[in-house]
Scaffold this active site. Sequence first.
Site, PDB file in Angstrom:
ATOM      1  CG  HIS A 151      -2.276  -0.844   0.977  1.00 13.31           C
ATOM      2  ND1 HIS A 151      -2.999  -0.757   0.167  1.00 13.31           N
ATOM      3  CD2 HIS A 151      -2.507  -2.032   1.624  1.00 13.31           C
ATOM      4  CE1 HIS A 151      -4.032  -1.584   0.232  1.00 13.31           C
ATOM      5  NE2 HIS A 151      -3.683  -2.193   1.130  1.00 13.31           N
TER       6      HIS A 151
ATOM      7  CG  ASP B 251      -2.542   4.925  -2.958  1.00 15.03           C
ATOM      8  OD1 ASP B 251      -1.741   4.350  -3.230  1.00 15.03           O
ATOM      9  OD2 ASP B 251      -3.516   4.806  -1.993  1.00 15.03           O
TER      10      ASP B 251
END
Length: 380
Positions: free
Chosen positions: A128, A158
């Site tokens: 992540h 992200d």
Amino acid sequence: MTGSAQGPLAGVRVLEIAGLGPAPMASLLLSELGADVVRVDRPKPSPISDFLERGRRSIIIDLKHPGGADTVLRLAERADVLIEGFRPGVAERLGIGPAAAHARNPRLVYGRMTGWGQHGPRADTAGHDINYISLTGALAAIGRAGGPPQVPLNLLGDFGGGALYLVVGVLAALHHARATGEGQIVDAAIVDGVTHLAAMIWAERRHNGWADERGRNLLDTGAPYYDVYATSDGGWMSVGALEPQFYARFVELLGMPEWAPSQHDRTAWPRMREAFAARFASHPRAEWEKVFDGADACVTPVLNWSEALREPHMTARNVHVTAEGEAVPAPAPRFSATATRAAGPRAAPGAHSLEVLEDWDVPGARELLSGGSVMQRPDE
């Protein structure tokens, strides 16, 4: 077609294979720029949602059905861009990888969004945002001296190093495809994008002695005139008085002009920080806001999300707009000759299955729907 006819990307068709995080964010941005984005959902959509699916139509395609991959490829024949966020090799195993897509549409821009990239020792492993940025050096650099690294939400990896670099790559490849007729693969990896975002810091390390230790450099709270300070009521003020003229105005308005000559004296920084902290702590945030309002001192209040909605500058620029009765970020950037608009509501999975097939002129649309590879809403 639901894409804005006024946006700079009007007429561009984007096929998005549903996922989470940076790929949906990239698709949201393309949609708000006017592209017609169609999201390919699964028969059983993930129960997890980041609510970034606004502004595009949805079609359900069962990729486990014998005809599922072919249906995706039929849509890809009519698309300008395809975006997927699978681990390396998954799209190929599903039958919708770049080779299969380019065999149908040589002009297609095939955007691939991953954390680790398409190759390398970690390429097949899970991760992540926090994991990706930890390997770039960026996470280690964020935080105060003597303290642990501080997690910058998932904005840096992200969305900064991921979604925005994917969009840049897609638009560049789209320009190339329209000029030459040749499509290509865009390999957007968060580790690549975050590392590139830090180009200035890498240059500072090479030329200006930027230290690897946190909280010891100009922009990482090492300098007392680039930091945040608590006020008497528990609020915070941010100070970014880097240039000499802004620093001079800052200490003047702070009521501490005696610190004007000491800006670049690192031996004085600890005492300077203590003095600034004590001064800010002597009054509530609202009073400091009045003191620095309109001044070229680079001092502003630290607002929370709710306060940001009401801040005069933000409201004057309509930085937030209303969608479905809720405040959402307005599209950015802004254009002089074409308009953008905030993406519309989040469509239910499969809400536009037949509509998309017919609108994109896919042969045998109704037969595909009755054949089982394409579905309407799951409850229908």
